[in-house]
Write a protein that holds these residues in place. Structure first.
Motif, PDB file in Angstrom:
ATOM      1  N   TYR A  52       7.501  -0.503  -3.382  1.00 44.70           N
ATOM      2  CA  TYR A  52       7.002  -1.319  -4.486  1.00 44.70           C
ATOM      3  C   TYR A  52       6.233  -2.534  -3.961  1.00 44.70           C
ATOM      4  O   TYR A  52       5.110  -2.799  -4.384  1.00 44.70           O
ATOM      5  CB  TYR A  52       8.162  -1.760  -5.380  1.00 44.70           C
ATOM      6  N   HIS A  90       2.524  -1.542  -4.917  1.00 43.09           N
ATOM      7  CA  HIS A  90       2.377  -1.712  -6.365  1.00 43.09           C
ATOM      8  C   HIS A  90       1.017  -2.282  -6.748  1.00 43.09           C
ATOM      9  O   HIS A  90       0.371  -1.795  -7.681  1.00 43.09           O
ATOM     10  CB  HIS A  90       3.498  -2.576  -6.948  1.00 43.09           C
ATOM     11  N   LEU A 117      -1.624   0.398  -6.420  1.00 47.49           N
ATOM     12  CA  LEU A 117      -1.493   1.426  -7.452  1.00 47.49           C
ATOM     13  C   LEU A 117      -1.948   0.896  -8.813  1.00 47.49           C
ATOM     14  O   LEU A 117      -2.681   1.572  -9.540  1.00 47.49           O
ATOM     15  CB  LEU A 117      -0.045   1.915  -7.543  1.00 47.49           C
ATOM     16  N   TYR A 118      -1.533  -0.308  -9.151  1.00 45.75           N
ATOM     17  CA  TYR A 118      -1.941  -0.922 -10.413  1.00 45.75           C
ATOM     18  C   TYR A 118      -3.468  -1.034 -10.478  1.00 45.75           C
ATOM     19  O   TYR A 118      -4.081  -0.706 -11.500  1.00 45.75           O
ATOM     20  CB  TYR A 118      -1.289  -2.294 -10.570  1.00 45.75           C
ATOM     21  N   LEU A 165      -5.007   2.398 -11.089  1.00 42.53           N
ATOM     22  CA  LEU A 165      -4.798   2.815 -12.474  1.00 42.53           C
ATOM     23  C   LEU A 165      -5.665   2.017 -13.443  1.00 42.53           C
ATOM     24  O   LEU A 165      -6.216   2.568 -14.391  1.00 42.53           O
ATOM     25  CB  LEU A 165      -3.316   2.677 -12.855  1.00 42.53           C
ATOM     26  N   ALA A 187      -2.388   0.473 -17.517  1.00 40.98           N
ATOM     27  CA  ALA A 187      -2.223   0.583 -16.067  1.00 40.98           C
ATOM     28  C   ALA A 187      -0.861   0.041 -15.643  1.00 40.98           C
ATOM     29  O   ALA A 187      -0.171   0.644 -14.815  1.00 40.98           O
ATOM     30  CB  ALA A 187      -3.347  -0.164 -15.353  1.00 40.98           C
ATOM     31  N   ALA A 233       1.952   2.291 -13.898  1.00 42.42           N
ATOM     32  CA  ALA A 233       2.427   1.921 -12.560  1.00 42.42           C
ATOM     33  C   ALA A 233       3.953   1.836 -12.583  1.00 42.42           C
ATOM     34  O   ALA A 233       4.628   2.359 -11.688  1.00 42.42           O
ATOM     35  CB  ALA A 233       1.810   0.595 -12.119  1.00 42.42           C
ATOM     36  N   GLN A 234       4.482   1.194 -13.622  1.00 42.11           N
ATOM     37  CA  GLN A 234       5.935   1.092 -13.765  1.00 42.11           C
ATOM     38  C   GLN A 234       6.556   2.486 -13.904  1.00 42.11           C
ATOM     39  O   GLN A 234       7.565   2.796 -13.270  1.00 42.11           O
ATOM     40  CB  GLN A 234       6.286   0.228 -14.975  1.00 42.11           C
ATOM     41  N   THR A 284       5.456   5.226 -12.785  1.00 40.02           N
ATOM     42  CA  THR A 284       5.373   5.920 -11.497  1.00 40.02           C
ATOM     43  C   THR A 284       6.596   5.601 -10.652  1.00 40.02           C
ATOM     44  O   THR A 284       7.224   6.500 -10.083  1.00 40.02           O
ATOM     45  CB  THR A 284       4.082   5.522 -10.754  1.00 40.02           C
ATOM     46  N   TYR A 285       6.949   4.323 -10.593  1.00 38.29           N
ATOM     47  CA  TYR A 285       8.118   3.935  -9.798  1.00 38.29           C
ATOM     48  C   TYR A 285       9.419   4.403 -10.432  1.00 38.29           C
ATOM     49  O   TYR A 285      10.367   4.746  -9.717  1.00 38.29           O
ATOM     50  CB  TYR A 285       8.118   2.426  -9.542  1.00 38.29           C
ATOM     51  N   ARG A 292       1.032   6.253  -0.264  1.00 47.08           N
ATOM     52  CA  ARG A 292      -0.071   6.198  -1.226  1.00 47.08           C
ATOM     53  C   ARG A 292      -0.431   7.574  -1.780  1.00 47.08           C
ATOM     54  O   ARG A 292      -0.569   7.704  -3.006  1.00 47.08           O
ATOM     55  CB  ARG A 292      -1.278   5.486  -0.630  1.00 47.08           C
ATOM     56  N   ALA A 338       1.199   9.276 -10.147  1.00 46.66           N
ATOM     57  CA  ALA A 338       0.403   8.535 -11.132  1.00 46.66           C
ATOM     58  C   ALA A 338      -0.631   9.428 -11.808  1.00 46.66           C
ATOM     59  O   ALA A 338      -0.827   9.345 -13.028  1.00 46.66           O
ATOM     60  CB  ALA A 338      -0.281   7.346 -10.459  1.00 46.66           C
TER      61      ALA A 338
END
Length: 170
Positions: free
Chosen positions: A13, A17, A20-21, A24, A34, A38-39, A41-42, A58, A65
């Motif tokens: 994270y 994060h 990733l954010y 997205l 996004a 992202a949340q 995804t985790y 990644r 994602a």
């Protein structure tokens, strides 16, 4: 893959994060969506209990994602089709927002169940239910036996019923 969620997820994270954010947000054009994805995804990663190594993080996060983006898009298409169908009905028959959400969830589950079927099984079901073809007409079109059409229909209906039953238990 590390398996301890406290160290594996926290590091993933904090290290990825933001990246990733940003990916997205570029992809979706909306910071709120996004952030949600992202949340999600985790959360999906945490629920799986599988944490990739740093060199695979990644690509692994991106795979999750992308699947979530596709799922969200499919859900929106299904929801819009349902709302379009409702628009042609008298307003007195309109379901509540809660009922609409439940119906959309079941439709998404049925769509997912049909997507997991072999293409010929799915096509058999769609020809029967949405084009109104008889089993004989389907057999001729797909060059299969009528008994095979029956078998495929049973498989498709069982899959749909399982999706509906699963949604009632959730």
């Amino acid at each position: 893959m590390p398996t301890h969620p406290d160290t594996g997820l926290t590091r993933l994270y904090s290290d990825h994060h933001g990246w990733l954010y940003a990916w997205l947000r570029r992809r979706m054009g909306c910071s709120h969506n996004a952030a949600d994805l992202a949340q999600d995804t985790y959360v999906r990663l945490l629920n799986s209990g599988r944490f990739p190594s740093q060199d695979q993080a990644r690509p692994y996060l991106l795979q999750i994602a992308k699947g979530l983006v596709i799922d969200r898009h499919r859900r929106r298409l299904i929801e819009q089709a349902y709302l379009d169908a409702l628009a042609s009905q008298p307003e007195t028959l309109a379901p509540s927002p809660e009922e609409t959400a439940l119906v959309v969830e079941v439709l998404v589950r049925i769509d997912s169940a049909l997507a997991r079927l072999k293409p010929v099984v799915r096509e058999t079901f769609l020809l029967s239910r949405f084009e109104g073809l008889t089993y004989r007409e389907i057999a001729l079109r797909l060059d299969i036996a009528v008994a095979t059409v029956r078998k495929y229909m049973l498989m498709a209906i069982q899959s749909c019923m399982s999706a509906v039953t699963d949604s009632e238990c959730a």
